[in-house]
Scaffold this active site. Structure first.
Site, PDB file in Angstrom:
ATOM      1  N   LEU A   1       6.040  -5.380   2.232  1.00  0.00           N
ATOM      2  CA  LEU A   1       4.933  -4.425   2.282  1.00  0.00           C
ATOM      3  C   LEU A   1       4.959  -3.603   3.577  1.00  0.00           C
ATOM      4  O   LEU A   1       5.326  -4.085   4.632  1.00  0.00           O
ATOM      5  CB  LEU A   1       3.594  -5.170   2.178  1.00  0.00           C
ATOM      6  CG  LEU A   1       3.413  -6.053   0.936  1.00  0.00           C
ATOM      7  CD1 LEU A   1       2.016  -6.654   0.904  1.00  0.00           C
ATOM      8  CD2 LEU A   1       3.701  -5.295  -0.352  1.00  0.00           C
ATOM      9  N   HIS A   2       4.559  -2.347   3.443  1.00  0.00           N
ATOM     10  CA  HIS A   2       4.481  -1.441   4.594  1.00  0.00           C
ATOM     11  C   HIS A   2       3.195  -0.626   4.470  1.00  0.00           C
ATOM     12  O   HIS A   2       2.399  -0.849   3.534  1.00  0.00           O
ATOM     13  CB  HIS A   2       5.727  -0.552   4.656  1.00  0.00           C
ATOM     14  CG  HIS A   2       6.052   0.108   3.346  1.00  0.00           C
ATOM     15  ND1 HIS A   2       5.248   1.073   2.780  1.00  0.00           N
ATOM     16  CD2 HIS A   2       7.070  -0.087   2.474  1.00  0.00           C
ATOM     17  CE1 HIS A   2       5.770   1.461   1.634  1.00  0.00           C
ATOM     18  NE2 HIS A   2       6.863   0.766   1.412  1.00  0.00           N
TER      19      HIS A   2
ATOM     20  N   HIS B   1       2.043   0.641   1.063  1.00  0.00           N
ATOM     21  CA  HIS B   1       1.314  -0.329   0.223  1.00  0.00           C
ATOM     22  C   HIS B   1      -0.110  -0.511   0.749  1.00  0.00           C
ATOM     23  O   HIS B   1      -1.065  -0.610  -0.022  1.00  0.00           O
ATOM     24  CB  HIS B   1       2.009  -1.695   0.239  1.00  0.00           C
ATOM     25  CG  HIS B   1       3.395  -1.691  -0.331  1.00  0.00           C
ATOM     26  ND1 HIS B   1       4.512  -1.857   0.437  1.00  0.00           N
ATOM     27  CD2 HIS B   1       3.825  -1.548  -1.612  1.00  0.00           C
ATOM     28  CE1 HIS B   1       5.594  -1.832  -0.333  1.00  0.00           C
ATOM     29  NE2 HIS B   1       5.203  -1.639  -1.579  1.00  0.00           N
TER      30      HIS B   1
END
Ligand code: PAF
Length: 269
Positions: free
Chosen positions: A29-30, A33
Site C-alpha cells: 500500500l502507498h 491506496h
C-alpha cells in the site's frame, strides 16, 4: 481494526452491515491506496480493504513472483487510517476449487492496451473482483484512475450484471516528480524513478501533440532517449466512445505502458 482471513468470517462479519466502502488491493500500500481509504472514511462508510495478490491476473509468472509484498507495513497503514476490516485471504480461500477455469467474457475496451499486451489479465481481474464482491457485499467500490482501463472494465462489468454497487473513481496520486504512485515503483531504484519522472513530464507537456499525431514515432524515440527500454503503447482514447482518437477533448486521455529497468509501468493523463 479486524483482520479476517476467511470468506465465511468476512461474510458473517458484514451480515446486516450497511453503508460499506470496499477498497480491493494487492497490497504494498502507498498514498494512492490511502487516498481511497480516506475517501471511504470521509463518506462515513464501514471501510474494508482486501489484500490479495491475484495470481490469475498475471500473464507472466515471473511478474507474479516478484510482485512486492509488504504485509506488516500494509496492516500498519490500514490501522493508522482507521480501516474497519482487512480481508487477508490465502489463495485457497479465494480459489477453493482444484481446477480454476476462468471464462469471463469482457465485452468492453478489452482489445486495446493492457488487454492486448497482457492476454487474460482483465479476465483474471474480473474473476477476482467477482469473488471478492460475493464475500464483501459493498455499497461503494473505490478504484484508482491510475488503472483507468481496469476501472472502466470493472464498471462496465458491474453494469452488465445490474449491480447496485457504486464505483467511486479516485484520482491518481503522484510523487513530487510527477510519477504516479504504484506498488511496482518499489522495484525501481531512485535513478529509474527520476527517469520515469522525466518521461511523464515530457508526455504531459506534449499531451495535445501526442493526441493529434497520427504517427507518434517522434515521441516514442524521445521516451527511449530518456531511458525506457521498450514501449508497449502510447495511445489516446476517447473515454466516452472507448475508441482511439486524434482529437483533444475533455474525454480524451493519453495512456502509456513502458519498461524501465525490467519493470513495466503504466500511466495515463
Ligand atoms: O488494482 C488492483 O490492485 C487489482 O487489479 C485488483 C482490483 C485489486 C484486483 O486484483
Amino acid at each position: 481494526m479486524k483482520i479476517i482471513k476467511t470468506a465465511n468470517k468476512i461474510t458473517l462479519e458484514l451480515l446486516n452491515k450497511k453503508k460499506i466502502g470496499f477498497i480491493p488491493t494487492m497490497g504494498c500500500l502507498h498514498d494512492g491506496h490511502v487516498s481511497l481509504i480516506r475517501k471511504s472514511k470521509k463518506k462515513k462508510l464501514l471501510t474494508i480493504v482486501s489484500i490479495f495478490v491475484n495470481p490469475f491476473q498475471f500473464n507472466n509468472k515471473k511478474d507474479y513472483k516478484k510482485y512486492p509484498k509488504t504485509i506488516l507495513t500494509d496492516l500498519k497503514i490500514c490501522k493508522k487510517n482507521k480501516v474497519d476490516y482487512v480481508y487477508l485471504p490465502q489463495e485457497k480461500d479465494i480459489y477453493p476449487e482444484k481446477k480454476i477455469i476462468i471464462k469471463n467474457k469482457i465485452h468492453y475496451f478489452r482489445k486495446f492496451m493492457e488487454g492486448k499486451f497482457r492476454p487474460g489479465h482483465f479476465e483474471g481481474v474480473i474473476e477476482v473482483v467477482k469473488r471478492l464482491l460475493s464475500r464483501i457485499k459493498t455499497n461503494y467500490l473505490f478504484l484508482g484512475k491510475k488503472d483507468y482501463q481496469q476501472l472502466i472494465i470493472i464498471k462496465k462489468y458491474l453494469e452488465s450484471i445490474d449491480s447496485k454497487i457504486k464505483v467511486i473513481p479516485c484520482d491518481t496520486i503522484r510523487a513530487k516528480n510527477g510519477v504516479a504512485l504504484s506498488s511496482r515503483n518499489k522495484l525501481l531504484d531512485q535513478k529509474s524513478l527520476n527517469v520515469a519522472g522525466e518521461i511523464i513530464n515530457f508526455l504531459k507537456q506534449n499531451k495535445n501533440q501526442i493526441i493529434k499525431s497520427k504517427n507518434n514515432s517522434f515521441f516514442l524515440s524521445k521516451i527511449k532517449e530518456f531511458g525506457a527500454k521498450k514501449i508497449d503503447y502510447l495511445s489516446a482514447f476517447n473515454l466516452k466512445q472507448l475508441k482511439k482518437t486524434n482529437k483533444p477533448s475533455l474525454n480524451t486521455r493519453v495512456f502509456i505502458a513502458y519498461h524501465l529497468n525490467g519493470i513495466r509501468l503504466i500511466d495515463n493523463f
